[in-house]
Design an enzyme around this catalytic site. Structure first.
Site, PDB file in Angstrom:
ATOM      1  N   ARG B  16       0.774  -1.071   0.145  1.00 41.60           N
ATOM      2  CA  ARG B  16       0.014   0.124   0.072  1.00 41.60           C
ATOM      3  C   ARG B  16       0.934   1.315  -0.039  1.00 41.60           C
ATOM      4  NH1 ARG B  16      -0.797   4.432   2.508  1.00 41.60           N
ATOM      5  NH2 ARG B  16      -0.233   3.533   4.516  1.00 41.60           N
ATOM      6  N   ASP B  17       1.656   1.521   1.143  1.00 40.01           N
ATOM      7  CA  ASP B  17       2.176   2.709   1.114  1.00 40.01           C
ATOM      8  C   ASP B  17       3.521   2.895   0.316  1.00 40.01           C
ATOM      9  OD1 ASP B  17       3.248   5.152   2.069  1.00 40.01           O
ATOM     10  OD2 ASP B  17       3.532   4.699   4.333  1.00 40.01           O
ATOM     11  N   HIS B 210       4.940   4.320  12.722  1.00 45.35           N
ATOM     12  CA  HIS B 210       5.057   4.514  11.244  1.00 45.35           C
ATOM     13  C   HIS B 210       6.062   5.631  10.919  1.00 45.35           C
ATOM     14  CE1 HIS B 210       3.211   4.079   6.944  1.00 45.35           C
ATOM     15  NE2 HIS B 210       3.905   5.272   6.956  1.00 45.35           N
ATOM     16  N   HIS B 212       9.100   7.077   8.246  1.00 51.77           N
ATOM     17  CA  HIS B 212       9.755   7.194   6.997  1.00 51.77           C
ATOM     18  C   HIS B 212      11.385   7.418   7.287  1.00 51.77           C
ATOM     19  CE1 HIS B 212       6.211   7.274   3.869  1.00 51.77           C
ATOM     20  NE2 HIS B 212       5.859   7.207   4.787  1.00 51.77           N
ATOM     21  N   CYS B 243       9.532   9.488  -1.371  1.00 48.02           N
ATOM     22  CA  CYS B 243       8.924  10.560  -1.038  1.00 48.02           C
ATOM     23  C   CYS B 243       8.673  11.559  -1.938  1.00 48.02           C
ATOM     24  CB  CYS B 243       9.684  11.446   0.150  1.00 48.02           C
ATOM     25  SG  CYS B 243       9.226  13.055   0.566  1.00 48.02           S
ATOM     26  N   ASN B 252       9.317   4.446   3.617  1.00 47.69           N
ATOM     27  CA  ASN B 252       9.423   3.742   4.658  1.00 47.69           C
ATOM     28  C   ASN B 252      10.645   3.229   5.149  1.00 47.69           C
ATOM     29  OD1 ASN B 252       6.249   3.413   6.014  1.00 47.69           O
ATOM     30  ND2 ASN B 252       6.329   3.905   3.833  1.00 47.69           N
TER      31      ASN B 252
END
Lengths: 313, 313
Positions: B16-17, B210, B212, B243, B252
């Site tokens: 997902r991310d 979470h 990054h 990013c 991440n």
């Protein structure tokens, strides 16, 4: 916080630990520019080289010249690595402010790299201390305990052995000791454990942490060591240095990333990140073709980042 | 430690991310292989996608299919991101075990990305909770508070606002909340401060961090959050995601590096690092041309590394 007492010291070791694993010899003029601009960027502790035989490390053959240059820069503590008494004598002649004597807590690594047992290195430190005292110099002696978290040759290194050797270095006449994760084996829980024990044992005489970022844990390890009370850390601009056992893997923590982390935490270092990034660009140009590391140069500073902490130093 | 209670959970959000910022759509068959092998490697919490309109994110258009597949794997908690009630209804229909509702603590970021104020998202969570209860489902609701450490649009985000919104999400019916450094602005001191306050406020209902790795501090931030008592962390295999504001910068924290750090610290996750590294190799092949991240794949495991912790989980 005054100009003479930044909360945290980032010591540049790129010219020694970084360059020593890069085969292409950087011209002395570029190294001199590096030192001058690092000083202008606010660096006040720089390891300029190592007094090892030039035939072993041609890259570091100009250490005496770099030391002489560093001594012309105001407020700069110029340090050199010295593997033995002979190197120490050159450091004393050259007027180094600090000599770092490397010791490997791994017996196997010590024999392979230094051709001495750890206790023979301790004995050499006693001779170095005697030479310094006889010369009437103020040059500090730091015993650097390497492979403190494990070793690529022998594997495990016992905490008790690291602590014993650290104490032995101080007993032999070292003014300070540091602990180094030479091969990137440390994790933050292990760093907390060892640094807390070491601080308990020798207090502020444990004054520096040296972490490689080989497996990405370098800055997490710095944070863990900082929590134990240590406020001085080694770093290499652009994370140069690498690991001879892992081609392409990172070397020391990157100076600019470490300074960024510390400033973000509100810990001034006296260093100007923009100036470091500008210097990094030129070092990258000089070392074109080598694998460099670090992240900040690519992402840039956050919008929320304040240089206030740096300015306070 | 039993099989059902690993000390620490690394939740895979690469599908997902990670993928959502990669334009080239990965075929569903490869995503299914990814999920199957991640599960075989010991992953028990995987965010398989997001129920957003397919025209907005073609990469995630197959979320329902992936969720259906994930539900066939024993012991796997399959989660999806849902931006609103409509998405939540799809998640409930699909039998998701967990829905993550993103909220941005930055007002400006919230309007730009979610087209709602943070408090409008809180109100949506209340509607989602009502829908879940009406459906008689056990699907957990997690409120994910993003830009918790600052924002690329508005800059500073007040801690008090993050804490207020976190509490408001729980009051509106979320079962859990998480805190996210969406843009890589956090530092470990700030993480310690905010996570300790948040844990003090809501205890174990704050259950996930979470981070990054945009500026290299991802793992240091995880360590700081872990010290506050949080034991669940999001990560993307190979650190994919990036990013949008910093081309080339990391996304991440990398799953394999995070699992390595936790195992090195003696914290079992139930995941098999060798299997993760093998899966990483294939994901890297599927995403050839994209910028990947992480360090462990290059340096390899230390000689001292023991899989014992993993085996214990």
């Amino acid at each position: 916080m005054t100009a003479s007492s930044p909360a945290t010291v980032v010591r540049e070791v790129g010219l020694r630990d970084g360059l020593q694993s890069i085969a292409r010899v950087l011209p002395t003029a570029q190294k001199i520019e590096w030192i001058t601009r690092a000083h202008a960027a606010g660096q006040r502790e720089i390891e300029v080289g190592s007094f090892v035989p030039a035939r072993l490390l041609p890259q570091l053959a100009d250490t005496a010249e770099l030391l002489a240059h560093a001594k012309t820069l105001p407020g700069l503590r110029a340090s050199v690595l010295v593997p033995n008494l002979k190197g120490a004598e050159r450091a004393l002649e050259g007027g180094a402010d600090l000599m770092v004597v490397p010791l490997s807590a791994s017996h196997a690594h010590s024999l392979a790299n230094l051709r001495k047992t750890p206790d023979e290195v301790v004995a050499e430190v006693a001779r170095i201390r005697a030479a310094r005292d006889a010369a009437g110099r103020k040059t500090l002696i730091e015993g650097g305990v390497g492979t403190a978290f494990g070793c690529t040759i022998q594997g495990e290194v016992a905490e008790s052995e690291v602590l014993r050797l650290m104490q032995a270095l101080l007993d032999a006449g070292a003014d300070h000791v540091s602990l180094a994760d030479t091969v990137g084996y440390a994790d933050p829980a292990g760093v907390s454990r060892l640094f807390e024990k070491a601080r308990h044992l020798v207090g502020e005489r444990l004054w520096c942490g040296h972490f490689h970022d080989t497996r990405g844990l370098g800055l997490a390890n710095v944070f863990a060591a900082w929590q134990s009370g240590v406020t001085r850390f080694d770093a290499c601009l652009a994370g140069i240095g690498g690991c001879p056992h892992a081609p392409g893997a990172s070397g020391n923590v990157a100076t600019e990333d470490l300074v960024f982390m510390l400033h973000s935490m509100g810990l001034p270092t006296g260093q100007d990140i923009e100036a470091l990034l500008a210097l990094r660009r030129d070092v990258a140009r000089w070392l074109a073709g080598e694998t460099l590391h670090g992240t900040l140069w690519q992402a840039g500073l956050p919008k929320t980042f304040r240089a206030a902490a740096a300015a306070a130093a």
